[in-house]
Structures are given as C-alpha cells and as structure tokens.
Design a protein around this motif. Structure first.
Motif, short mmCIF file in Angstrom:
data_model
loop_
_atom_site.label_atom_id
_atom_site.label_comp_id
_atom_site.label_asym_id
_atom_site.label_seq_id
_atom_site.Cartn_x
_atom_site.Cartn_y
_atom_site.Cartn_z
N PHE A 105 -25.89 26.06 50.64
CA PHE A 105 -25.05 24.95 50.33
C PHE A 105 -24.61 24.84 48.77
O PHE A 105 -23.44 24.48 48.46
N ARG A 106 -25.45 25.25 48.05
CA ARG A 106 -25.27 25.48 46.61
C ARG A 106 -24.32 26.52 46.10
O ARG A 106 -23.89 26.95 44.86
N GLU A 107 -24.18 27.56 47.07
CA GLU A 107 -23.36 28.83 46.99
C GLU A 107 -23.92 29.63 46.21
O GLU A 107 -23.43 30.52 44.88
N PHE A 108 -25.33 29.51 45.83
CA PHE A 108 -25.96 30.50 45.12
C PHE A 108 -25.60 32.29 45.07
O PHE A 108 -25.74 32.82 44.03
N ASP A 109 -25.47 32.66 46.21
CA ASP A 109 -24.83 33.91 46.17
C ASP A 109 -23.81 34.27 45.46
O ASP A 109 -23.58 35.36 44.97
N GLY A 110 -22.79 33.32 45.80
CA GLY A 110 -21.43 33.44 44.96
C GLY A 110 -21.67 33.53 43.45
O GLY A 110 -21.24 34.37 42.60
N TYR A 111 -22.61 32.56 43.18
CA TYR A 111 -23.01 32.51 41.66
C TYR A 111 -23.69 33.67 41.19
O TYR A 111 -23.13 34.19 39.94
N GLU A 112 -24.41 34.24 41.88
CA GLU A 112 -25.18 35.34 41.53
C GLU A 112 -24.24 36.48 41.24
O GLU A 112 -24.11 37.33 40.44
N ALA A 113 -23.28 36.71 42.36
CA ALA A 113 -22.41 37.84 42.13
C ALA A 113 -21.46 37.61 40.92
O ALA A 113 -20.91 38.49 40.34
N ASP A 114 -21.08 36.51 40.79
CA ASP A 114 -20.13 36.15 39.52
C ASP A 114 -20.78 36.58 38.25
O ASP A 114 -20.30 37.35 37.29
N MET A 115 -22.09 36.08 38.30
CA MET A 115 -22.84 36.16 37.04
C MET A 115 -23.04 37.94 36.71
O MET A 115 -22.97 38.26 35.66
N ARG A 116 -23.52 38.46 37.94
CA ARG A 116 -23.51 39.90 37.68
C ARG A 116 -22.30 40.49 37.24
O ARG A 116 -22.20 41.89 36.71
N ALA A 117 -21.07 40.08 37.79
CA ALA A 117 -19.76 40.59 37.43
C ALA A 117 -19.47 40.16 35.97
O ALA A 117 -18.28 40.18 35.72
N GLY A 118 -20.12 39.42 35.15
CA GLY A 118 -19.83 38.93 33.87
C GLY A 118 -18.81 37.77 33.96
O GLY A 118 -18.30 37.52 32.94
N ARG A 119 -18.78 37.15 34.96
CA ARG A 119 -17.94 35.79 35.27
C ARG A 119 -18.59 34.84 35.15
O ARG A 119 -19.40 34.37 35.78
N TRP A 120 -18.05 33.77 33.98
CA TRP A 120 -18.88 32.42 33.89
C TRP A 120 -17.84 31.44 34.65
O TRP A 120 -16.91 31.01 34.19
N SER A 121 -18.12 31.16 36.01
CA SER A 121 -17.21 30.18 36.58
C SER A 121 -17.80 29.29 37.49
O SER A 121 -19.02 29.40 37.96
N TYR A 122 -17.16 28.13 37.72
CA TYR A 122 -17.87 27.17 38.50
C TYR A 122 -17.12 27.05 39.92
O TYR A 122 -15.74 27.25 40.00
N ARG A 123 -18.03 26.24 40.78
CA ARG A 123 -17.36 26.08 42.02
C ARG A 123 -17.24 24.69 42.29
O ARG A 123 -18.25 23.80 41.60
N LYS A 124 -16.44 23.99 43.03
CA LYS A 124 -16.62 22.54 43.17
C LYS A 124 -17.73 22.15 44.02
O LYS A 124 -17.93 22.66 45.11
N PRO A 125 -18.33 21.11 43.60
CA PRO A 125 -19.52 20.77 44.16
C PRO A 125 -19.41 20.44 45.68
O PRO A 125 -18.21 19.70 45.77
N ARG A 126 -20.17 20.59 46.56
CA ARG A 126 -19.92 20.24 47.85
C ARG A 126 -20.85 18.95 48.47
O ARG A 126 -22.03 18.75 47.65
N LEU A 127 -20.62 18.13 49.07
CA LEU A 127 -20.96 17.02 49.60
C LEU A 127 -22.12 17.25 50.55
O LEU A 127 -21.75 17.75 51.62
N ARG A 128 -23.24 16.60 50.18
CA ARG A 128 -24.30 16.97 51.23
C ARG A 128 -24.24 16.40 52.55
O ARG A 128 -24.55 16.64 53.63
N GLN A 129 -23.40 15.30 52.56
CA GLN A 129 -23.01 14.66 53.93
C GLN A 129 -22.21 15.45 54.80
O GLN A 129 -22.05 15.06 55.86
N ASP A 130 -21.43 16.41 54.09
CA ASP A 130 -20.81 17.44 54.84
C ASP A 130 -21.72 18.58 55.57
O ASP A 130 -21.02 19.56 56.39
#
Ligand code: NAP
Ligand code: GLV
Length: 306
Positions: A105-130
């Motif tokens: 839900f929080r896309e932590f795999d994507g964040y981990e890949a970004d950080m390892r690639a040296g990218r400080w980037s944000y994803r749009k928060p998702r809605l838990r009701q979705d």
C-alpha cells in the motif's frame, strides 16, 4: 501413559525434554517401526506405516495448524486429530500480513529502489479506502489478521463457511456470499484450510472478480492458488502483484517463474512458525485434559477437512 513422537524434519530432543518436563509421569519416546503401542502421539507428516502400527492411539496431536497432509493418510475412523490452536501463530500471521499489506500500500519497494538509486522522490499518497482487504477464512488465524488490519483503518471484509460477526469487519459467508466478498476486496489474504472445497480457489475466474489492481497475499497453502492464472493476471495488469509464503511444491522448484517475477515477493513458508515452548504447553495441557476425560479445543472434523 505412553506418548510417541513422530515428526518429520523436526529435531526430536528438545520436544521430548519439554514434553517430559510438562508431563513427568508420561513415558515419551521417538517412534520407530515396531515401537510399542502408545496412548497419544505428537506428529508432523508421519508416514502411513506409523498410523497403521499405532491402532491404540486416543489422540493424534499435529504440531501445526493445517491438517491437510495428515488427513490424506488412511486414519482409523474415530481417531481424534487435534491441531495447534494459535500457540503463538496468530500474532506472527498478523505481523506478516500487516507487513505485506503496508509494504504494498505504501509502495515501500518503490521507495527502497529509488533510495538505492540515489533518487529522493515522492509518490502520491494512496487512499486506504481504495484498498479494501478481504480475508478468506476467519478462523483462529484469519480473525486475528482481520482485526489487526482493521487497526490500520483499512476497510476489512471477511469470508467463512458459517456466518460470523466481527467488529470492524464486513463478514460474508458460504458460496452465496463469495462473489460479493470478492467484488468488495482489493487485497486478498488467504487463510483457508486446504480441503477439496478450497483447493484451487484462487484462479483466473475468482481473482478477476477482485477490485482491479488487486494484490494477493497467500499464507495458507500453495494448492489454493493456480500459479499460471496469477501470473497471467499480473501480466495482463489486472492483478498488481502478490506476496506468497506457500507453494504447491516446497521448496519452490528452481526455475519456477515466481522466483524472478518482479511483482511477486516470496518467503519460504515462514509466516507463522510453530513455536516449540507454546506448542508443548498447549499439547501437554490437552493430553492431561483428555486423560481426565475432559473435552479439548482444536479437534479436527475429518469430514469437513479442518
Ligand atoms: P481454522 O481456525 O480452522 O479456520 C479456518 C477458517 O476457514 C474458518 O473460518 C472456516 O469457516 C473457513 N473455511 C473453511 N472451509 C471453508 C469454505 N469451504 N468456505 C469458506 N470458508 C471456509 O484454521 P486456522 O488455524 O485459522 O488456519 C488456517 C490455515 O492457515 C491452516 O489450515 C494452514 O493451512 C494455514 N497455516 C499456514 C501457516 C504458514 O506458516 N504459512 C501457519 C499456520 C497455518 P468456519 O469458521 O465457518 O468454520
Ligand atoms: C503451517 O503451515 C501450519 O499449518 O502450522
């Protein structure tokens, strides 16, 4: 009283020591072909020969929650089979499923890949009701998981054979409730026992009925899931991915497409381990209760298959 221990792939010594400490009057030993008749057995995946040679058993204690493998053996009619009843597994299952759900839900795999690639980037928060979470199986483990997930404010649905009421969970039951349950779930958590009715229950047809962008968390048995159907739906974009702890063949065979699939997270059947001390305390308590002629919880209904 005689207790025999027959657990494949399990170090016997600590179990024997623990059982002997909990039941000092009992005579406890590891089963070998031709061993004397016992009153109770503690088992995991015993061979048919063990069952055939121990006709005097009053109860068979399985050191796991699932009894599918045990029920595939020819058991004498009327033999009491007792499964582990939580014994520390429910909290592990709640941790595992909450972790898998939140990671997705929080896309932590994507964040981990970004950080390892040296990218400080944000994803749009998702809605838990979705992300309504549907838990199939609301027994000892499923109910605990449903309650844990509800604590994070996800909408939670549950499905069982008989009707249930659980605070914070919209419950569905039986064949007539299954389609509505699927249509109301996006993250599907499987905690059903493996029975003739539930084998292959996660297939192309049922998974396609989930809310699009579905996610599958299978922590029950590999034979609940049709592997090729999951892969086809992920490749078609209808299912976003899966966390799988259990497999049709274990260990998962080398070369199986799950090993390298970027959208599938794997663990080696470890979501809820048998905890020795808790299990010994529970089994010893139940043996003592049965010896006093008292009823115990966790007796399997062989006709139902769980
Ligand atoms: P349980 O207490 O027996 O609960 C089973 C649940 O499934 C019940 O709610 C039951 O409905 C429901 N159910 C059974 N057949 C059904 C059907 N045909 N349609 C709809 N619902 C059905 O079992 P548990 O202790 O929660 O354990 C569940 C499974 O988890 C085990 O059988 C085992 O395979 C698996 N497991 C995996 C691990 C691991 O490490 N991966 C560890 C432990 C257990 P009712 O409530 O109406 O009877
Ligand atoms: C493990 O899979 C169990 O059934 O306890």
């Amino acid at each position: 009283m005689k207790i025999t221990f027959c657990c494949t792939d399990t170090k016997a010594e600590p179990w024997l020591r623990g059982l002997a400490a909990a039941l000092p009057a009992a005579d406890i030993s590891v089963w070998q072909p031709g061993a004397p008749q016992a009153d109770y057995a503690v088992v995991w995946a015993p061979p048919q020969q063990f069952i055939d040679e121990q006709p005097r058993l009053q109860a068979l204690f399985n050191i796991g929650a699932g009894v599918d493998a045990l029920l595939r053996l020819r058991l004498p009619p009327g033999l009491r089979v007792v499964r582990l009843d939580d014994a520390g597994m429910a909290v592990q299952m709640a941790e595992y499923v909450s972790h898998a759900l939140i990671r997705h839900f929080r896309e932590f795999d994507g964040y981990e890949a970004d950080m390892r690639a040296g990218r400080w980037s944000y994803r749009k928060p998702r809605l838990r009701q979705d992300f309504p979470v549907g838990v199939m199986g609301l027994g000892v483990l499923g109910e605990r998981v449903a309650r844990a997930v509800a604590q994070f404010d996800f909408p939670v649905r549950g499905w069982s054979r008989g009707a249930k009421q659980i605070a914070g969970v919209r419950c569905y039951s039986g064949a007539q409730g299954f389609n509505d349950f699927l249509a109301a779930s996006r993250v599907l958590v499987n905690l059903l026992p493996l029975t003739p009715e539930t084998q292959d229950i996660m297939n192309r047809d049922t998974l396609a009925r989930l809310v699009p962008g579905a996610y599958v968390i299978n922590v029950a048995r590999g034979a609940h899931l049709v592997d090729e159907d999951l892969l086809a739906l992920i490749d078609a974009g209808q299912v976003a991915g899966a966390t799988l702890d259990v497999f049709r063949t274990e260990p998962l065979p080398a070369g199986h497409p799950f090993w390298s699939h970027p959208r599938i997270t794997l663990t080696p059947h470890t979501s809820a381990r048998t905890l020795r001390d808790e299990s010994i305390a529970q089994i010893a308590g139940k043996i003592a209760a049965l010896a006093r002629g008292e009823p115990v919880a966790g007796v399997v209904d062989a006709a139902r298959g769980y």
